[in-house]
Design a protein around this motif. Structure first.
Motif, PDB file in Angstrom:
ATOM      1  N   ILE A   1     -27.655 -26.104  37.820  1.00 23.03           N
ATOM      2  CA  ILE A   1     -27.671 -24.968  36.903  1.00 23.03           C
ATOM      3  C   ILE A   1     -27.919 -25.672  35.503  1.00 23.03           C
ATOM      4  O   ILE A   1     -27.239 -26.707  35.082  1.00 23.03           O
ATOM      5  CB  ILE A   1     -26.030 -24.212  36.724  1.00 23.03           C
ATOM      6  N   ARG A   2     -29.058 -25.190  34.930  1.00 22.14           N
ATOM      7  CA  ARG A   2     -29.243 -25.837  33.696  1.00 22.14           C
ATOM      8  C   ARG A   2     -28.991 -24.851  32.348  1.00 22.14           C
ATOM      9  O   ARG A   2     -28.814 -23.600  32.692  1.00 22.14           O
ATOM     10  CB  ARG A   2     -30.836 -26.289  33.461  1.00 22.14           C
ATOM     11  N   GLU A   3     -29.081 -25.406  30.969  1.00 21.51           N
ATOM     12  CA  GLU A   3     -28.742 -24.638  29.957  1.00 21.51           C
ATOM     13  C   GLU A   3     -29.863 -24.695  28.901  1.00 21.51           C
ATOM     14  O   GLU A   3     -30.292 -25.603  28.734  1.00 21.51           O
ATOM     15  CB  GLU A   3     -27.402 -25.219  29.453  1.00 21.51           C
TER      16      GLU A   3
ATOM     17  N   SER B   1     -26.816 -16.586  33.579  1.00 23.69           N
ATOM     18  CA  SER B   1     -26.082 -15.969  32.317  1.00 23.69           C
ATOM     19  C   SER B   1     -26.876 -16.134  31.048  1.00 23.69           C
ATOM     20  O   SER B   1     -27.762 -16.728  30.806  1.00 23.69           O
ATOM     21  CB  SER B   1     -24.685 -16.644  32.119  1.00 23.69           C
TER      22      SER B   1
ATOM     23  N   ARG C   1     -27.148 -18.351  24.473  1.00 21.24           N
ATOM     24  CA  ARG C   1     -27.002 -19.364  25.313  1.00 21.24           C
ATOM     25  C   ARG C   1     -27.323 -18.850  26.680  1.00 21.24           C
ATOM     26  O   ARG C   1     -26.614 -17.879  27.292  1.00 21.24           O
ATOM     27  CB  ARG C   1     -25.487 -20.024  25.389  1.00 21.24           C
TER      28      ARG C   1
ATOM     29  N   GLN D   1     -28.041 -19.942  30.828  1.00 18.03           N
ATOM     30  CA  GLN D   1     -27.897 -20.722  31.940  1.00 18.03           C
ATOM     31  C   GLN D   1     -28.978 -20.177  33.042  1.00 18.03           C
ATOM     32  O   GLN D   1     -28.977 -19.287  33.312  1.00 18.03           O
ATOM     33  CB  GLN D   1     -26.428 -20.629  32.714  1.00 18.03           C
ATOM     34  N   TYR D   2     -29.415 -21.159  33.442  1.00 11.51           N
ATOM     35  CA  TYR D   2     -30.650 -20.616  34.448  1.00 11.51           C
ATOM     36  C   TYR D   2     -30.744 -21.750  35.732  1.00 11.51           C
ATOM     37  O   TYR D   2     -30.085 -23.003  35.514  1.00 11.51           O
ATOM     38  CB  TYR D   2     -31.874 -20.660  33.868  1.00 11.51           C
TER      39      TYR D   2
END
Length: 348
Positions: free
Chosen positions: A34-36, A58, A99, A101-102
């Motif tokens: 999960i990256r941000e 998210s 913000r 998350q992906y």
């Protein structure tokens, strides 16, 4: 940008990841994080051609065309189940509103795993001696290598089914420098040492250590040259090997008819039919007008519902799964074509 590991349960909330079998899903989870993104940070730009499949976990991602927001993808919603702007090159720019998350997956890796998952993994038990080679672990590792992505997907199952298991003891020589090339090998259990003899070192210079999932022996087969190194077992172990003739034949593109979008549309206009072999969730998200949907893993079961006198243009996102489906139909006498590049490179 931060990163953290993720669960298979999260992966299953996305399409077409929800179609992967448990073992392949677990293998994929081990490779994905999960990256941000920070607010206003760009994920990709219009025109980018890097093949990454992206899902929003998210936050809200804005899709921009000429600096104007045309669409938003919010994590946890129905639209977020599908990949973000799956066409290449990208037709929009993706920017974080807040913000975000992906997750980002190598598209070729995902497509190879989907193809194998839907064409042959249910027949793994038919491999001779497969009880001794650690189940599907070596297969999963092999499928994840970049080199294996180049093998025509319609041949993947045939390659595995023609492989022969050989067991070795520690110290056994698997192949000898200077010998004729006769097999392609995959190490399925144990470890090997690769050495090369030189005029100054008859014992051999250590070149590499091989572990489960590593391949060797292909260079001599491709070039019709003699072996340029010696491979010795460091431990007790096993290999799966594929004969030279099978290696050359199965690594050549099968006799499939590939067509571009214009040629495909001409076939459809003359009475042909689009046959989409993706999963139902992918098909529902977008598909060619008038297409019928038979997922790749159902083709053998549903083949009797197809008209042998009709021409079919098979399609998927990239052409990989549709080429596997077309190969199955062609073997059974159907006139089947494959959309070159898939619908990800065509119009939506």
């Amino acid at each position: 940008m931060t990163a953290e590991r993720l669960s298979t349960q999260l992966l299953k909330s996305f399409s077409p990841l929800d179609g992967l079998k448990r073992d392949n899903l677990a293998a994929l989870a081990g490779k994905v994080q999960i990256r941000e993104l920070s607010p206003q940070q760009i994920l990709f730009k219009e025109g980018d051609s890097e093949k990454r499949t992206v899902y929003v976990v998210s936050g809200t991602l804005e899709l921009l065309d000429q600096d104007a927001v045309t669409e938003t993808v919010e994590g946890g919603t129905e639209s977020a189940r599908n990949p973000v702007s799956p066409n290449y090159p990208r037709r929009v720019t993706a920017r974080a509103r807040d913000r975000v998350q992906y997750i980002s997956i190598d598209s070729d890796l995902l497509d190879v795993m989907l193809t194998w998952d839907q064409t042959g993994s249910y027949e793994v038990s038919e491999l001779h001696g497969s009880d001794d080679v650690g189940g599907d672990d070596w297969m999963t590792m092999l499928l994840q290598t970049k080199a294996f992505h180049k093998i025509p997907p319609a041949n993947i199952q045939a390659i595995f089914m023609r492989m022969q298991q050989i067991n070795y003891k520690a110290g056994d020589v698997v192949l000898k420098q200077g010998a004729e090339g006769d097999y392609f090998y995959v190490l399925t259990r144990g470890k090997c040492l690769v050495t090369r003899e030189t005029p100054l070192n008859k014992d051999g210079i250590k070149l590499a250590e091989l572990n489960v999932g590593d391949t060797f022996g292909e260079e001599a087969l491709i070039s019709d040259a003699k072996r340029n190194a010696t491979v010795t077992m460091q431990t007790d172990g096993s290999v799966m090997r594929l004969g030279k003739d099978d290696f050359k034949r199965l690594l050549n593109e099968p006799m499939l008819d590939w067509v571009d979008t214009a040629a495909a549309e001409k076939i459809i206009a003359e009475g042909g039919m689009w046959l989409d072999v993706r999963l139902p969730s992918e098909f529902e998200n977008h598909h060619q007008p008038g297409a019928i949907n038979i997922p790749l893993y159902f083709i053998r079961l549903k083949i009797n519902t197809l008209d042998p006198d009709k021409q079919y243009v098979l399609c998927c996102d990239t052409g990989r799964r549709s080429s596997a489906g077309a190969y199955i139909l062609s073997e059974r006498g159907f006139q089947a074509y494959v959309l070159k590049g898939g619908i990800s490179n065509g119009s939506r």
